[in-house]
Design a protein around this motif. Structure first.
Motif, mmCIF file in Angstrom:
data_model
loop_
_atom_site.group_PDB
_atom_site.id
_atom_site.type_symbol
_atom_site.label_atom_id
_atom_site.label_comp_id
_atom_site.label_asym_id
_atom_site.label_seq_id
_atom_site.Cartn_x
_atom_site.Cartn_y
_atom_site.Cartn_z
ATOM 1 N N GLY A 173 0.806 -1.208 0.000
ATOM 2 C CA GLY A 173 0.000 0.000 0.000
ATOM 3 C C GLY A 173 0.839 1.257 0.000
ATOM 4 N N GLN A 174 1.968 1.221 0.704
ATOM 5 C CA GLN A 174 2.844 2.382 0.787
ATOM 6 C C GLN A 174 3.406 2.770 -0.582
ATOM 7 O OE1 GLN A 174 3.145 3.939 3.807
ATOM 8 N NE2 GLN A 174 4.250 5.619 2.820
ATOM 9 N N VAL A 175 3.642 1.784 -1.423
ATOM 10 C CA VAL A 175 4.087 2.077 -2.794
ATOM 11 C C VAL A 175 3.119 3.052 -3.457
ATOM 12 C CG1 VAL A 175 4.390 1.105 -5.111
ATOM 13 C CG2 VAL A 175 5.325 -0.090 -3.123
ATOM 14 N N TYR A 176 1.833 2.767 -3.343
ATOM 15 C CA TYR A 176 0.822 3.601 -3.996
ATOM 16 C C TYR A 176 0.617 4.917 -3.262
ATOM 17 C CZ TYR A 176 -0.057 0.177 -7.525
ATOM 18 O OH TYR A 176 0.102 -0.645 -8.611
ATOM 19 N N LEU A 177 0.800 4.918 -1.963
ATOM 20 C CA LEU A 177 0.700 6.166 -1.205
ATOM 21 C C LEU A 177 1.814 7.131 -1.579
ATOM 22 C CD1 LEU A 177 -1.080 7.408 1.054
ATOM 23 C CD2 LEU A 177 0.614 6.560 2.678
ATOM 24 N N ASP A 178 2.982 6.592 -1.922
ATOM 25 C CA ASP A 178 4.148 7.416 -2.216
ATOM 26 C C ASP A 178 4.390 7.599 -3.713
ATOM 27 O OD1 ASP A 178 4.732 8.003 0.389
ATOM 28 O OD2 ASP A 178 6.156 6.365 0.659
ATOM 29 N N GLY A 179 3.325 7.610 -4.477
ATOM 30 C CA GLY A 179 3.461 7.912 -5.899
ATOM 31 C C GLY A 179 4.208 6.866 -6.686
ATOM 32 N N GLY A 180 4.147 5.610 -6.221
ATOM 33 C CA GLY A 180 4.795 4.517 -6.934
ATOM 34 C C GLY A 180 6.201 4.218 -6.475
ATOM 35 N N ARG A 181 6.676 4.891 -5.420
ATOM 36 C CA ARG A 181 8.047 4.704 -4.936
ATOM 37 C C ARG A 181 8.068 3.916 -3.626
ATOM 38 N NH1 ARG A 181 12.025 7.519 -7.249
ATOM 39 N NH2 ARG A 181 13.346 7.457 -5.388
ATOM 40 N N PHE A 182 9.202 3.241 -3.408
ATOM 41 C CA PHE A 182 9.420 2.564 -2.130
ATOM 42 C C PHE A 182 10.923 2.415 -1.932
ATOM 43 C CE2 PHE A 182 9.858 -0.910 0.860
ATOM 44 C CZ PHE A 182 8.848 -0.645 1.772
ATOM 45 N N GLY A 183 11.386 2.758 -0.753
ATOM 46 C CA GLY A 183 12.805 2.607 -0.449
ATOM 47 C C GLY A 183 13.713 3.337 -1.410
ATOM 48 N N GLY A 184 13.247 4.480 -1.909
ATOM 49 C CA GLY A 184 14.060 5.269 -2.822
ATOM 50 C C GLY A 184 14.046 4.791 -4.259
ATOM 51 N N ARG A 185 13.254 3.764 -4.564
ATOM 52 C CA ARG A 185 13.184 3.219 -5.926
ATOM 53 C C ARG A 185 11.779 3.374 -6.485
ATOM 54 N NH1 ARG A 185 15.625 -2.771 -5.323
ATOM 55 N NH2 ARG A 185 14.889 -2.865 -7.492
ATOM 56 N N GLN A 186 11.691 3.633 -7.777
ATOM 57 C CA GLN A 186 10.396 3.749 -8.434
ATOM 58 C C GLN A 186 9.909 2.358 -8.806
ATOM 59 O OE1 GLN A 186 9.476 7.168 -8.800
ATOM 60 N NE2 GLN A 186 7.382 6.376 -8.976
ATOM 61 N N VAL A 187 8.758 1.966 -8.291
ATOM 62 C CA VAL A 187 8.167 0.649 -8.588
ATOM 63 C C VAL A 187 7.248 0.759 -9.792
ATOM 64 C CG1 VAL A 187 6.791 -1.261 -7.660
ATOM 65 C CG2 VAL A 187 8.335 0.027 -6.143
ATOM 66 N N VAL A 188 6.319 1.707 -9.733
ATOM 67 C CA VAL A 188 5.480 2.071 -10.881
ATOM 68 C C VAL A 188 5.450 3.590 -10.955
ATOM 69 C CG1 VAL A 188 4.013 0.011 -10.918
ATOM 70 C CG2 VAL A 188 3.396 1.925 -9.433
ATOM 71 N N SER A 189 5.030 4.116 -12.075
ATOM 72 C CA SER A 189 5.050 5.564 -12.267
ATOM 73 C C SER A 189 3.877 6.230 -11.553
ATOM 74 C CB SER A 189 4.963 5.889 -13.761
ATOM 75 O OG SER A 189 3.678 5.510 -14.258
ATOM 76 N N PRO A 190 4.007 7.533 -11.250
ATOM 77 C CA PRO A 190 2.853 8.268 -10.726
ATOM 78 C C PRO A 190 1.643 8.184 -11.644
ATOM 79 C CG PRO A 190 4.859 9.553 -10.434
ATOM 80 C CD PRO A 190 5.222 8.365 -11.284
ATOM 81 N N ALA A 191 1.881 8.121 -12.948
ATOM 82 C CA ALA A 191 0.763 8.004 -13.893
ATOM 83 C C ALA A 191 0.009 6.698 -13.681
ATOM 84 C CB ALA A 191 1.279 8.095 -15.329
ATOM 85 N N TRP A 192 0.744 5.624 -13.359
ATOM 86 C CA TRP A 192 0.065 4.345 -13.110
ATOM 87 C C TRP A 192 -0.731 4.405 -11.806
ATOM 88 C CZ3 TRP A 192 -1.255 0.727 -16.258
ATOM 89 C CH2 TRP A 192 -1.820 -0.443 -15.745
ATOM 90 N N VAL A 193 -0.179 5.023 -10.794
ATOM 91 C CA VAL A 193 -0.905 5.208 -9.539
ATOM 92 C C VAL A 193 -2.210 5.947 -9.797
ATOM 93 C CG1 VAL A 193 -0.850 6.298 -7.255
ATOM 94 C CG2 VAL A 193 1.206 5.160 -8.152
ATOM 95 N N GLU A 194 -2.138 6.987 -10.605
ATOM 96 C CA GLU A 194 -3.339 7.753 -10.923
ATOM 97 C C GLU A 194 -4.336 6.906 -11.708
ATOM 98 O OE1 GLU A 194 -5.892 10.912 -10.671
ATOM 99 O OE2 GLU A 194 -3.989 10.567 -9.633
#
Length: 346
Positions: free
Chosen positions: A239-260
């Motif tokens: 869930g935190q990945v999506y809360l942080d605009g697709g990032r976790f631990g300083g790495r981009q997991v998915v883009s902010p556009a995908w979160v949106e």
């Protein structure tokens, strides 16, 4: 290192490690999820600003246990699709790359429509009037379990793609198959297909959810709609990945556009996004997946059978995980208590 710098670092570490003091309302809201009316809650984890502020387990369970996703796996599958869309290997509005559909009307089905559960394919999730006849139950437990993907893609169209909402776990199996075909084109050996998918997920999600294990059918297709397992803390991390605009631990997991994308209502269902549920009412629905009568309206969540939730509330910087085993027709008190817990945080 100078003494002042050392003291500053130790103070910072102490601040991170010290749990927040819960208010009586927050304590009461957590307790409500473990009350008899909400039985059986097995785990609750609350994170705010990336920090665990509440955590409780039912008897016999702990932070070491993996908990089944049921349909929260759909949001894992959507995340894998998002990674490939971000890389330009897949496109939302292109025809879904399913070779068996190339010569008939199903070739018009897009990736977006699959993610929005509006493909128009004849999938039967509920099995009316006999639940054992549902496509999902036959695929998970009976005569279609050996090749779930083959069964999922074999069905015909019964509606124009993009016009009707029809929730289907088999749709998510199709999406998992698309991921596997994209990352390992031409690979048909079941063991090799499983390995390719496991390696991909370990590289892309392993640092977020190190405990994550997903299941596969006999042909090596990930069961993308139902059967992933992870600790409660790792579900919170997801869930935190999506809360942080697709990032976790300083790495981009998915883009902010995908979160949106995943949190934007589908044209065919205002309470559903891209394989995530939204905290909005759907006119005419028997019940809501979340708690729209309580808000907040920006909350969205993976949701699973028997009451699995990873609620994401950007306006509160809040993740609430509830895992357990409550019959779907008795989830009312769970949803009320979950909404109460979310709303107990500022």
């Amino acid at each position: 290192m100078r003494g002042g710098a050392t003291r500053a670092i130790l103070l910072a570490l102490l601040c991170v490690a010290t749990p927040a003091v819960a208010t009586p309302a927050q304590d009461s809201a957590v307790a409500a999820l473990f009350a008899p009316a909400a039985a059986e809650t097995r785990a609750v984890v609350v994170m705010q600003d990336g920090r665990i502020v509440a955590e409780r387990y039912g008897p016999g369970y702990s932070a070491a246990n993996r908990f089944i996703s049921w349909s929260m796996a759909k949001s894992i599958t959507a995340t894998l699709i998002g990674m490939l869309v971000d890389e330009g290997k897949l496109r939302l509005d292109d025809p879904a790359p399913v070779p068996a559909w190339a010569k008939d009307g199903r070739r018009a089905v897009t990736l977006r429509q699959l993610l929005h559960m509006s493909s128009g394919l004849r999938h039967d999730e509920q099995g009316e009037p006999q639940v054992q006849d549902s496509d999902t139950n036959r695929a998970l437990f009976a005569d279609r379990s050996a090749d779930m993907l083959g069964a999922a893609i074999a069905v015909p169209l019964i509606a124009k793609p993009g016009t009707d909402y029809d929730y289907s776990s088999q749709t998510s199996v199709i999406l998992a198959g698309i991921v596997q075909r994209t990352i390992a084109p031409g690979v048909t050996d079941p063991a090799a297909r499983r390995k390719a998918m496991r390696d991909f997920m370990a590289a892309r999600l392993g640092f977020v959810m190190p405990s994550l294990i997903c299941e596969y059918d006999a042909r090596g297709t990930m069961i993308g709609g139902s059967l992933c397992h992870a600790t409660a803390r790792d579900w919170a991390n997801f869930g935190q990945v999506y809360l942080d605009g697709g990032r976790f631990g300083g790495r981009q997991v998915v883009s902010p556009a995908w979160v949106e994308f995943v949190r934007t209502p589908a044209a065919t269902n205002p309470s559903y996004g891209g394989h995530f549920w939204l905290n909005r009412a759907r006119p005419g629905a028997k019940s809501d997946a979340l708690f729209p009568d309580q808000g907040p309206p920006d909350t969205y969540s993976p949701v699973g059978h028997l009451g699995q939730y990873v609620t994401i509330t950007p306006s509160k910087r809040l993740i609430v995980v509830r895992l357990g085993k409550t019959q779907d027709d008795r989830l009312g008190p769970v949803k009320v208590a979950l909404g109460r817990l979310v709303n107990s945080y500022p």
